[in-house]
Design an enzyme around this catalytic site. Sequence first.
Site, mmCIF file in Angstrom:
data_model
loop_
_atom_site.group_PDB
_atom_site.id
_atom_site.type_symbol
_atom_site.label_atom_id
_atom_site.label_comp_id
_atom_site.label_asym_id
_atom_site.label_seq_id
_atom_site.Cartn_x
_atom_site.Cartn_y
_atom_site.Cartn_z
ATOM 1 N N ARG A 79 0.840 -1.205 0.000
ATOM 2 C CA ARG A 79 0.000 0.000 0.000
ATOM 3 C C ARG A 79 0.872 1.251 0.000
ATOM 4 N NH1 ARG A 79 -1.901 2.678 5.018
ATOM 5 N NH2 ARG A 79 -3.513 4.223 4.499
ATOM 6 N N ARG A 120 -8.649 18.176 8.438
ATOM 7 C CA ARG A 120 -7.519 18.173 9.366
ATOM 8 C C ARG A 120 -7.321 19.544 9.993
ATOM 9 N NH1 ARG A 120 -4.241 13.652 8.455
ATOM 10 N NH2 ARG A 120 -4.717 12.513 6.534
ATOM 11 N N LYS A 267 -13.159 2.647 0.529
ATOM 12 C CA LYS A 267 -12.834 2.653 1.958
ATOM 13 C C LYS A 267 -14.096 3.042 2.733
ATOM 14 C CE LYS A 267 -8.918 4.245 3.412
ATOM 15 N NZ LYS A 267 -7.767 5.165 3.664
ATOM 16 N N THR A 328 -6.526 -1.304 9.986
ATOM 17 C CA THR A 328 -6.328 -0.373 11.103
ATOM 18 C C THR A 328 -6.020 -1.076 12.423
ATOM 19 O OG1 THR A 328 -7.954 1.109 10.057
ATOM 20 C CG2 THR A 328 -7.145 1.718 12.232
#
Length: 524
Positions: A79, A120, A267, A328
């Site tokens: 990845r 963010r 995702k 994760t």
Amino acid sequence: MSRIDGKAPAPQEIRRALLVSCAPLETSRIPVATVQELSVKPEENKRSALRATKIVATLGPASDPRIEPLILAGVDVFRLNFSYGVHAEHAARIREVRAAAGRTGRHVAILADLQGPKIRIGGFACKTPISLAPGAKFSIDPAIPENDGNEREISTRFTALAEQVKTGNFLVLGDESLELEVTGIDRARVNCVVTAGGELRAGKGINLRGGGLSAPTPTEQDIRDLEFACDQGVDYLAISFTSSADDLGRARKLVRERGASCALVAKIEKAEAVASDANMDAIIRASDAVMVARGDLAIEIGEAALMGMQKHIIRRSRELNRCVITATQMMESMVHNAHPTRAEIMDVSNAVLDGTDAVMLSAETATGKYPVETVEAMARVIRGAESTPFAAPQTSLAHDCDAIDEAIALAAMTAAERLAEVRAVACLTSSGNTPRLMSRSRSRLPIYALGNNSRTLSRTALYRGVHPRLLETGNLDYALINDAVVEFLAQSGAIAKGDVVILSKGDLQDVQGGTNTLKLLQVD
């Protein structure tokens, strides 16, 4: 082929039904000279070491110099995290992955994970992390210069934050260790009080507890990264923060406009994505694979609901013939420690038993101290989980098929599980579709994807139970392909004298979507 009374037919009845009732299915004895020279017994050959569940490893500073050892340790997919690094760094990683795969003789897929519309915070003037104490006041304001934050306030590029939150909401910063309660809105400024304190680093994500924050997708940066990844010929593109099937439709259009054929990974990490089964199913159908991105998903839907949702996503993905990655913090402790915790071993094992195609490592291999040891540990845990009697095969005889190749795939895996002599399933493939469909059965038997298209073979490296092998067929007489397949598998140690191989293929050579024939070949 199931009885009306619900009882499963005996193996000999299935054999008779397959041999007599199915016209394309033939059983042949293939004499192979090399088989007599094999000294290993069937239970001692290479297939006993094959692992069905695949390993995805994230590249980063810790793993960049160890790509070949990581492949040898068991990585099937690498990845590239586009939240970090520049294109030149990713291009160098892609070159090294392909070179190392060539040196090791492995087919390894490359997954480019787009950053997506991640919301963010900005940076701090002091250039170091700050500490927030419970009860402290803290504000998020887009008007603050991007890298001029302090212990009282911080910037964000997400100018719509104040429009999408209200007093009483809870914002989570980073990995859920920091929580803020919204106490007021002053134009674009969101004023908060710290309810769960800790260390805060620059650039951490902002999530709304329960979900609801949304930003346009794909972003301009995503489009630039997508074009770069397409030009590099990556196998998979992961679309972050997917909310609906439309997000994938836009991404697929961009891929096609670039002249590429990258498969798309949705995702699933937003509450909106799983708000209804209809929306989740639409996302799965619009994708080629899905990723259970448990970090943001846990924040959005609540940690108590995460395990049930993970199992639901895995089950629906398999039922809808899509691959699924579980991601994760699967072995997070190995970022700093040489051994996983018992809880992590159970977590990985649980995902394997649920039927996930792959388990993913993030910081463990990207920045951790023990990237190779982590992959080795994960491979051991996977094999242990797969060897338990609870990891039973699941082949549905009642499954409805939409296409000929799907019917062939289901028939192959049904026969494979019910005929004791079958030791392997082989699939001549140009597109990789038939081995993907076969992999939905969760068979204990290895499925060999055979062909001369390296891109297709690399993509199948993600599929559970599928093992890509390069078989040059260009100069072969296609009428003799059965002999060639058996010879190839025998020489590799996959089969031995007396074994039966199930082979799927098309009447025409190297034609995508043409799989229409099933044969049982006995090695004699």
